[in-house]
Write a protein that holds these residues in place. Structure first.
Motif, PDB file in Angstrom:
ATOM      1  N   ALA A 181      -3.758  -5.422  -4.826  1.00 45.89           N
ATOM      2  CA  ALA A 181      -4.621  -4.399  -4.254  1.00 45.89           C
ATOM      3  C   ALA A 181      -3.664  -3.282  -3.612  1.00 45.89           C
ATOM      4  CB  ALA A 181      -5.704  -4.901  -3.409  1.00 45.89           C
ATOM      5  N   LYS A 182      -3.012  -3.727  -2.715  1.00 45.32           N
ATOM      6  CA  LYS A 182      -2.135  -2.836  -1.663  1.00 45.32           C
ATOM      7  C   LYS A 182      -1.187  -2.036  -2.557  1.00 45.32           C
ATOM      8  CE  LYS A 182       0.799  -4.105   1.672  1.00 45.32           C
ATOM      9  NZ  LYS A 182       1.295  -5.196   2.388  1.00 45.32           N
ATOM     10  N   GLN A 221      -3.298   0.541  -4.439  1.00 40.76           N
ATOM     11  CA  GLN A 221      -3.563   1.551  -3.599  1.00 40.76           C
ATOM     12  C   GLN A 221      -2.511   2.700  -3.345  1.00 40.76           C
ATOM     13  OE1 GLN A 221      -6.705   1.562  -1.572  1.00 40.76           O
ATOM     14  NE2 GLN A 221      -6.372   3.157  -0.597  1.00 40.76           N
ATOM     15  N   ARG A 222      -1.359   2.281  -3.190  1.00 38.64           N
ATOM     16  CA  ARG A 222      -0.536   2.966  -2.661  1.00 38.64           C
ATOM     17  C   ARG A 222       0.154   3.947  -4.074  1.00 38.64           C
ATOM     18  NH1 ARG A 222       5.172   2.319  -3.154  1.00 38.64           N
ATOM     19  NH2 ARG A 222       4.981   0.384  -3.910  1.00 38.64           N
ATOM     20  N   LYS A 237      -9.780   0.629 -10.293  1.00 38.18           N
ATOM     21  CA  LYS A 237      -9.766  -0.315  -9.292  1.00 38.18           C
ATOM     22  C   LYS A 237     -10.540  -1.468  -9.842  1.00 38.18           C
ATOM     23  CE  LYS A 237     -10.676  -0.602  -4.548  1.00 38.18           C
ATOM     24  NZ  LYS A 237     -11.247  -0.082  -3.386  1.00 38.18           N
TER      25      LYS A 237
END
Ligand code: ADP
Length: 449
Positions: A145-146, A149-150, A174
């Motif tokens: 997820a991290k 997102q980036r 997502k």
């Protein structure tokens, strides 16, 4: 120089290696499966050893069988071709342990490039730009997820041990991410024996452009220009050419210098290919390295005058680049069409007996193939029947020559991709050099197929 080389492969590439050995005065040993008893590589090698049943896991991929064949015939080197054991670091190690030269780079380098996430890191550290992505394998949902997102969407999940256009999954949103990650992991586990995946930003309209390199055991690396391999279907290349319509001399020099520097940095030896994706704005990003001879190597040979397979053998024997490759003289434009045994509309493989095989000839035409009239294309291996390669003084002449050569190529008894190639060649965007990796999809859709 070597006295005798075992060719650990089949089909056109096995024949290609035998041609190089004959020209160098080196004796050859062919290995073959029970399905390949009547294959041309068996006929043209000096000796031949049957290494097992048709299934490649029991023959062409069977390391103990290949090594025993090498030992009983007393060869001093093995050429792995492409596919099969060519990028298997363990096989290269076993060759070394058996005191047989593996014609390729060192096992450690094969291993490094075989882990695609690691290759990305190493090449980034060596000065090549990479597509924004995870710096290694994505370890668990939190990191997933991290990183997503980036990096942003769309993105692509890739199997760390992937290859051959398999093990990739595009993720648009997502919401799709978690399910895609789980599927990608289980697919990677099934296909490559490890679930590791990494992540990259998905480029929407890239071109695939790669650089051919040669490195000697004395620390020197050279590049032999680029190949344009953007025309693909399901990430499998269909048409390759050089020079790329998207490159000019200045760019070639700039990227080529970076490639050479990066590979000298890691001490690369023998032939290899650095693959890039070129984005809309012309930026070039490293995606992977292939540590072996490529299917599409003939286009580079034709414009540079260098016999890449002979160079591989000479480099493996310890010669310096200048001797192994000889003088390079870049002239003209070369194109290759991969002619596969498949239905040109549905792409369903079409194995069976070839009743007629009549290859075209004439000025500027080369055919690399192990097919012949009455040969049987077995269903066990890849569907490549022939590589048709042409050279012209410029791209226009090469295109016209390719069209007429395709029209004069007679293969009967099985279906082939020749009609598809003819359609692509008549497309105005293709002729203008304007395309990206989605060309085939769009093209087939626009034809209602
Ligand atoms: P393989 O090792 O299976 O050949 P690659 O990493 O070389 O896989 O990628 C094969 C093809 O997949 C590329 O030529 C390109 O068409 C597509 N591809 C790979 N990475 C990306 C990306 N980040 N964005 C868009 N397309 C990609």
């Amino acid at each position: 120089m070597f006295q005798k080389i075992l060719v650990a492969n089949r089909g056109e590439i096995a024949l290609r290696v035998i041609c190089a050995c004959k020209e160098l005065g080196i004796a050859t040993v062919a290995v073959y499966s029970e399905a390949d008893r009547n294959a041309l590589h068996v006929r043209f090698a000096d000796e031949a050893v049957c290494i097992g049943p048709a299934r490649s896991s029991e023959s062409y991929l069977n390391i103990p069988q290949v090594i025993s064949a090498a030992e009983i015939t007393n060869v001093d080197a093995i050429h792995p071709g492409y596919g099969f054991l060519s990028e298997n670091a363990n096989f290269a190690k076993v060759c070394e342990a058996s005191e047989i030269t593996f014609i390729g780079p060192k096992p450690e380098v094969i291993e490094m490039m075989g882990e695609k996430d690691r290759a990305r890191r190493e090449m980034k550290a060596a000065g090549l730009a990479t597509i924004p992505g995870s710096d290694g394998v994505v370890e668990g949902e939190e990191q997933l997820a991290k990183e997503a997102q980036r990096i942003g969407f769309p993105l692509i999940l890739k199997a760390a041990a992937g290859g051959g256009g398999r093990g990739m999954r595009m993720v648009r949103t997502k919401e799709e991410l978690l399910a895609a990650y789980q599927t990608a992991r289980s697919e990677a586990q099934q296909a490559f024996g490890t679930p590791d995946v990494y992540m990259e930003k998905y480029l929407r309209h890239p071109r695939h452009i790669e650089f051919q390199v040669l490195g000697d055991q004395h620390g020197k690396v050279i590049h032999l220009g680029e190949r344009e391999c953007t025309i693909q279907r399901r990430h499998q290349k269909l048409i390759e050419e050089t020079p790329s319509p998207a490159m000019d001399a200045k760019r070639r020099k700039e990227i080529g210098a970076k490639v050479v520097k990066a590979l000298e940095f890691i001490g690369y030896t023998n032939a290899g290919t650095i693959e890039f994706l070129m984005d809309d704005d012309g930026a070039m990003y490293f995606i992977e390295m292939n540590t072996r001879i490529q299917v599409e190597h003939p286009v580079t040979e034709i414009v540079s005058g260098v016999d890449l397979v002979k160079a591989q053998i000479r480099l493996a024997a310890g010669e310096k680049i200048a001797e192994a490759a000889g003088e390079m003289q870049f002239t003209g434009h070369a194109i290759e069409c991969r002619i596969n045994a498949e239905d040109p509309d549905t792409f369903v493989p079409s194995a069976g007996r070839i009743t007629t095989f009549q290859a075209p000839g004439g000025t500027g035409v080369r055919v690399d193939s192990a097919a012949y009239s009455d040969a049987v294309i077995p269903p066990y291996y890849d569907s490549l029947v022939a590589k048709l390669i042409v050279k012209g003084r410029d791209r226009g002449e090469a295109l016209a020559r390719m069209r007429r050569a395709l029209e004069m190529f007679v293969i009967e008894g099985i279906k082939t991709s020749i009609p598809m190639h003819l359609r692509i060649l008549s497309d105005p965007d293709f002729a203008a050099g304007k395309f990206d990796t989605h060309f085939i999809e769009r093209y087939l859709n626009s034809n209602g197929k």
